[in-house]
Motif scaffolding. Sequence first.
Motif, mmCIF file in Angstrom:
data_model
loop_
_atom_site.group_PDB
_atom_site.id
_atom_site.type_symbol
_atom_site.label_atom_id
_atom_site.label_comp_id
_atom_site.label_asym_id
_atom_site.label_seq_id
_atom_site.Cartn_x
_atom_site.Cartn_y
_atom_site.Cartn_z
ATOM 1 N N VAL A 56 -7.553 12.404 -2.113
ATOM 2 C CA VAL A 56 -6.630 11.413 -3.070
ATOM 3 C C VAL A 56 -5.823 10.192 -2.264
ATOM 4 C CG1 VAL A 56 -4.574 11.467 -4.737
ATOM 5 C CG2 VAL A 56 -6.136 13.311 -4.846
ATOM 6 N N LEU A 57 -5.871 9.095 -2.819
ATOM 7 C CA LEU A 57 -5.090 7.989 -2.132
ATOM 8 C C LEU A 57 -3.676 7.711 -2.829
ATOM 9 C CD1 LEU A 57 -4.907 5.365 -0.556
ATOM 10 C CD2 LEU A 57 -6.153 4.126 -1.818
ATOM 11 N N ASP A 58 -2.621 7.889 -2.252
ATOM 12 C CA ASP A 58 -1.328 7.849 -2.932
ATOM 13 C C ASP A 58 -0.865 6.254 -2.519
ATOM 14 O OD1 ASP A 58 1.169 7.854 -4.139
ATOM 15 O OD2 ASP A 58 1.762 9.816 -3.062
ATOM 16 N N MET A 59 -1.001 5.223 -3.194
ATOM 17 C CA MET A 59 -0.771 4.031 -2.810
ATOM 18 C C MET A 59 0.838 3.590 -3.125
ATOM 19 S SD MET A 59 -2.189 1.798 -1.552
ATOM 20 C CE MET A 59 -2.158 0.070 -1.216
ATOM 21 N N GLY A 60 1.274 3.340 -2.117
ATOM 22 C CA GLY A 60 2.884 2.742 -2.184
ATOM 23 C C GLY A 60 3.898 4.103 -2.359
ATOM 24 N N ASN A 81 -0.187 6.072 1.662
ATOM 25 C CA ASN A 81 -0.258 4.897 2.007
ATOM 26 C C ASN A 81 1.092 3.993 1.454
ATOM 27 O OD1 ASN A 81 -2.773 2.535 2.375
ATOM 28 N ND2 ASN A 81 -0.790 1.936 1.951
ATOM 29 N N ASP A 82 1.493 3.632 2.444
ATOM 30 C CA ASP A 82 3.020 2.628 2.145
ATOM 31 C C ASP A 82 3.099 1.512 3.084
ATOM 32 O OD1 ASP A 82 5.197 2.806 0.240
ATOM 33 O OD2 ASP A 82 6.309 2.619 2.153
ATOM 34 N N ALA A 108 -0.169 0.469 5.523
ATOM 35 C CA ALA A 108 -1.284 -0.658 5.217
ATOM 36 C C ALA A 108 -0.607 -1.215 4.012
ATOM 37 C CB ALA A 108 -2.458 -0.149 4.976
ATOM 38 N N GLU A 109 -0.870 -2.515 4.154
ATOM 39 C CA GLU A 109 -0.641 -3.583 3.176
ATOM 40 C C GLU A 109 -1.749 -3.276 1.783
ATOM 41 O OE1 GLU A 109 0.068 -6.421 0.386
ATOM 42 O OE2 GLU A 109 -1.706 -6.527 1.444
#
Length: 268
Positions: A56-60, A81-82, A108-109
């Motif tokens: 699972v990608l947790d973006m921001g 990821n933040d 990461a942006e």
Amino acid sequence: MKITKEEAQEMLSDERFPRSGKYDPQWVLANQMGPNALWLTESLCGRMTLEPGMRVLDMGCGMAMSSIFLAKEYGVRVWANDLWISAADNHKRIVEAGLEDLVTPVRAEAHSLLYEHDYFDAAISVDSFHYYGTSDTYLSYFTSFLKPDAQVGIASPGLIKDFEGDLPTYLTEEDDRGDSFWEPKEHWSFHTANWWRNHWEHTGVVSIEHAAAMKDGWSIWLKFDEVAVAAAEPMPLLGPPDQNTGNALRADRGEYLGIIEINARVRE
Ligand SMILES: C[S@@+](CC[C@H](N)C(=O)[O-])C[C@H]1O[C@@H](n2cnc3c(N)ncnc32)[C@H](O)[C@@H]1O
């Protein structure tokens, strides 16, 4: 914290979010960066099927509370990821939670991701997607890292309906420090559920399963803000919460402001 842990626990308890209620209120308040990340994650996940071992990608993810929640509650492997919060900072919290085998912190942006394509089984984004995800092409880029049929869930503050004419003055009035709730650089990325639905549907890359304002979202947001203000726990990067969010939500009472949730699946 300016209130006791027991008071915070009591104020934060909510039968709509039983899983979130198990977490240490001091930890929740010290790591908050907006409406309660655990409540929003729990709500999104109620419409997702998450199985142990899924990627699972947790973006921001901010302070990675949602990532820790996903790993603890569902046994999934999470890439936390933040941008503003460093991977080292999130790594400390992940280790404290005993989850270093399941949660990987990444700084990461959102437009410069180095993940493999077709890699994740699911992605979530809590109070974050509107910062970087409103361009016409972003969803296609974002979903290129997800497998066909992967699940996507986003929950963000947004609008119940579009403004007609000028903004209501309660959104723009300044406090004695010259700050107001509505910050033009950030808040014009607030959109309605229908805006998100149309925006995502025309890309053709996902099928929408749910696109709606959270029921009583404004009051859920206000409830958490009132606990945060009472606790006066400094917010990461921002310092102690001010009264502007609470004042705006109390004046608005859900006419314009709310929490928008979208669940979708990547098309095969
Ligand atoms: C309001 S905070 C919310 C954090 C967390 N999800 C939560 O609910 O507590 C917004 C988050 O979006 C992230 N963000 C904003 N712009 C970003 C970008 N361009 N790329 C990656 N993350 C971004 C920030 O780093 C920040 O942590």
